[in-house]
Structures are given as C-alpha cells and as structure tokens.
Scaffold this active site. Structure first.
Site, mmCIF file in Angstrom:
data_model
loop_
_atom_site.group_PDB
_atom_site.id
_atom_site.type_symbol
_atom_site.label_atom_id
_atom_site.label_comp_id
_atom_site.label_asym_id
_atom_site.label_seq_id
_atom_site.Cartn_x
_atom_site.Cartn_y
_atom_site.Cartn_z
ATOM 1 N N GLY A 252 0.834 -1.210 0.000
ATOM 2 C CA GLY A 252 0.000 0.000 0.000
ATOM 3 C C GLY A 252 0.856 1.242 0.000
ATOM 4 N N ASN A 253 0.249 2.383 0.279
ATOM 5 C CA ASN A 253 1.030 3.626 0.384
ATOM 6 C C ASN A 253 0.370 4.538 1.415
ATOM 7 O OD1 ASN A 253 -0.948 5.433 -0.998
ATOM 8 N ND2 ASN A 253 -0.539 4.039 -2.703
ATOM 9 N N HIS A 254 0.998 5.686 1.656
ATOM 10 C CA HIS A 254 0.557 6.556 2.754
ATOM 11 C C HIS A 254 -0.582 7.512 2.403
ATOM 12 C CE1 HIS A 254 3.527 5.205 5.513
ATOM 13 N NE2 HIS A 254 4.547 5.550 4.732
ATOM 14 N N ALA B 253 -3.999 7.470 -5.130
ATOM 15 C CA ALA B 253 -2.617 7.003 -5.282
ATOM 16 C C ALA B 253 -2.687 5.497 -5.527
ATOM 17 C CB ALA B 253 -1.828 7.306 -4.018
#
Ligand code: CTP
Length: 403
Positions: A212-214, A280
């Site tokens: 995943g990402n932030h 994102a």
C-alpha cells in the site's frame, strides 16, 4: 440538508414595519444551517432591536461604521462584510433604500456593504401599496434586477396602513425557500456528474498482508465535498481510508485494490461530465496472491510483481465529453514529467504535487500544487489547506468547461 447549510448569509434590515419579521427570518436561516450576520440601517432599530437579532444570529449586529460612545469599538468594515457573505438579503427593503441602491447612494453601513458585496444580493420589498405601485419604485426594482440583484416579490394582503393590496414583505419561510431554490438552480455544477478517485489501493500479498502507500484520501474527499457544494452529483470511489463523509449528494464507493477501483470507475465513467483521479493507485501488485498466510523462512523472500491497470490512462483512451483531470506526484523534472503524463493519458488538466515542496503530498492537511492544462498553461499556487486547493482546482475546471 439545506443548500444554505454552512453558507454565510448577510441580512440587511431597513426601516419598515415588516422588520419585526426579521427575527423569524434569522431563525429560519440558522435552522437551515447558515451562518448569519446582520446589518441594520439606524432607523430600522425602531422596529426591531439589535439585541434580538444578535441573540438569534449569535453574532454582533452592525449599524454604524463605528460607535463614537464606545472607546473599544472597532471600525466596522463594509468591505469585510461584503466579502464574507455567500449571499446578501435585504429584507425588508423600503422604497427609500431601493431608491438609494438603484442610484448607488451610500450614506449608511448597509448601503456601503451592498455596494461592496461580491455575492448575489436578494431584496424583499415591503411598503404601502401606493408606494409600491409608484412608477419610481417599479423603475428602481427593474433597475436593481438589471444589475443582477434578485427580486423577491411582495405579497398582497392587509398592510400596516390598514389598506389592502400588494406590498407585504414575503413571509420569512417563503424568503428562505425562494433563496434555496434560486441558489440551487444557479450552482455552476447543477445537473453535472463528477466522478472522483481518492485514497490508496491495497494489493494483497496473502490474506493478511498487502502492498500500500501513505495516501490519506484527504485531497479526494475535499474535492468531493467542494463538487457537491457546487451542485454536482458526486461518485467518490475511494481506497481504504479512515475518513468519513456525510452528504446526500456524494455516493461513496469503497474499494480495496487497483482492479476494484478500475471496475468501479468504468461502471460510472461513461455517465460523468468531470472525472478527477486523485487516488494514489499502486502501480504494481503481486502476481500471485497466496491463499494462506506466507510463513517466515530463513531464505531471502521475493514477491513477483506485475503492473496494475492504469485507470486514468484507460479513461483517457475512451474519453468523449468528459473533462478529465489527473494528479502527478513527482520528485524531479516535475513540470516536464507532468506535461508528458498530461499528453500520454489524454488529460484536460493535470495537478502536480512536488515532493520537494514542504507540506505537500500525502497525509498532510495542506498541499502545494501547480496546474497544467492541455494548452500547457502553467498556474502555480501557494501552500494551502486541501479544502482551499479543492476550490482552486474547481475554479480552473469551471473556467474551461464554461460553467
Ligand atoms: N493512476 C491511475 N491508475 C494507476 C496509476 C495511476 O489512475 N494504476 C492515476 C493517479 O490517480 C493519478 C495519475 O494516474 O491521477 C498519476 O499517477 P502516477 O503514479 O503519478 O503516474 P504514473 O503514470 O503511474 O507514472 P509514474 O509512476 O512513472 O510517475
């Protein structure tokens, strides 16, 4: 929820007997969720007290530029009040005030505020029937409308003089409903459909782990709220986020992976007028999702990754009348990279975030953007809250779709 919820309503009260009804008017605006401030002409204070209106509006009431008696009194700025207002309503509007408004006379705080107001100004006349019928009054009303002010007609009935006829100020509930209807039908995105993506995607490795990402989703959610406030019907497709949204004009679709987001986007894209891709999205996903939790081993662990579908590019390929907006998060050669993304993905606008700018990008409440359009015009902005950034982005979209 009323369209006036959260809106700044500036009420101007002039000296007519109908001024007593403004206490109900303030209450109805407050009930609709609006913030209310009141400006009174000095003479109107003989008909309704500033204390009543300030108690009901929960704000100070202004009637003079400053109070000579009070040492601490500050200058009341008509310009600030005019800028604060999302709409101004003058009720009751006497024949005298209508005449001054039509001429541009500016001999009290209310008239100075009217001349400074940037928002739509509504006026609800109240006077005796012969004054109302007089050609001068009728001419002033026409003139005020020709300036873009909105006339809320008086009704017929018994007047304070005892006469019967036209000239009674519209009832407070009628005024609020009139403004709500007018406000709604004049919103720039009324009848338009806006599709948004927001947040990260999670690409499963096994039943308990993911890539995943932030991304927090804050930018996409701020865009959704602003689109709804402009009158749009919004579909917000969001990856996993802790954010919540409560707005009947926003349909939220929760997804997890890039493939889920791709499917949800293509179910809604064809019907949309504006599509903004702020998510994102993970560029890669594990080739194989393990059916069971992967156990720890001594050896080096490798996960084979394959590209996800580029959702934005797929939307660009089949674009018809949609106005398509993408985001670009860059760390170097920002403008050139963003321009090439704009062309490659067939976009109408691209919103560039540079990770070199402090306070921009993931998780923060602020963002610093540069917008590039398809003619490669470049507009740079200061660091702002994500809500303000959403306003800037839509202002650029509105200019280009002619709304
Ligand atoms: N995007 C998308 N689907 C993907 C990847 C990105 O819809 N699978 C969208 C994002 O929502 C964003 C834009 O494409 O609006 C730019 O994403 P970004 O990852 O910065 O661009 P890429 O084209 O993936 O290029 P790169 O990672 O090489 O910068």
């Amino acid at each position: 929820m009323s369209v006036l919820s959260g809106k700044n309503v500036l009420l101007g009260v002039t000296a007519g007997i109908a001024a007593y009804k403004t206490s109900f008017l303030v209450r109805n605006f407050i009930k609709a969720g609006a913030n209310v401030q009141v400006v009174m002409t000095p003479a109107s204070k003989d008909f309704v007290t500033p204390l009543t209106l300030s108690t009901l509006s929960k704000n100070p009431v202004y009637s003079t530029f400053y109070d000579k008696e009070d040492e601490n009194e500050e200058w009341n700025s008509h310009v600030d009040l005019g800028l604060w207002a999302d709409l101004m309503i003058i009720a009751p509007a006497t024949a005298n005030t209508l005449s001054k408004m039509a001429k541009g006379t500016c001999d009290n705080l209310l008239l100075a505020t009217y001349l400074s107001a940037k928002s739509t100004v509504y006026f609800a006349p109240a006077m005796d029937l012969d004054m109302y019928k007089h050609p001068t009054t009728q001419l002033n009303i026409e003139k005020l409308q020709s300036f873009g002010n909105v006339f809320i007609p008086p009704t017929s009935g018994e007047l304070a003089s005892g006469l019967d006829g036209e000239g009674r100020m519209a009832e407070p509930e009628t005024i609020v409903t009139f403004i709500e209807d007018h406000f709604l039908s004049n919103l720039p995105l009324q009848g338009k459909k806006v599709l948004l993506t927001a947040g990260p995607t999670h690409e499963a490795i096994d039943p308990v782990r993911f890539i995943g990402n932030h991304s927090s989703g804050k930018m996409g959610f701020a865009l959704a709220k602003h689109a709804a406030s402009l009158g749009a019907e919004v579909v917000l497709i969001t990856g996993p986020t802790s954010l919540s949204i409560d707005n009947s004009d926003i349909k939220r679709v929760d997804v997890i992976s890039a493939q889920d987001m791709y499917d949800a986007v293509h179910q809604n894209y064809k019907n949309s007028d504006i599509a903004i891709f702020a998510a994102a999205v993970a560029d890669y996903k594990p080739k194989i999702i393990a059916g069971q939790k992967i156990k720890k081993k001594e050896a080096v662990m490798q996960i084979e990754l394959v590209p996800t579908k580029d959702i934005l590019a797929s939307a660009g390929k089949i674009k018809k009348n949609q106005f398509l907006v993408g985001f670009a998060l860059e760390t170097e050669n920002e403008i050139d990279n963003a321009k090439s993304k704009l062309n490659r993905k067939n976009l109408d606008l691209i919103v560039l975030n540079s990770l070199q700018d402090k306070g921009a990008g993931f998780r923060s409440d602020t963002n610093k953007i540069t917008i590039i359009d398809s003619a490669e015009n470049i507009i740079s902005y200061d660091l702002k809250s994500k809500e303000e950034v959403a306003v800037d982005i839509f202002n650029e979209i509105l200019k280009r779709i002619g709304a």
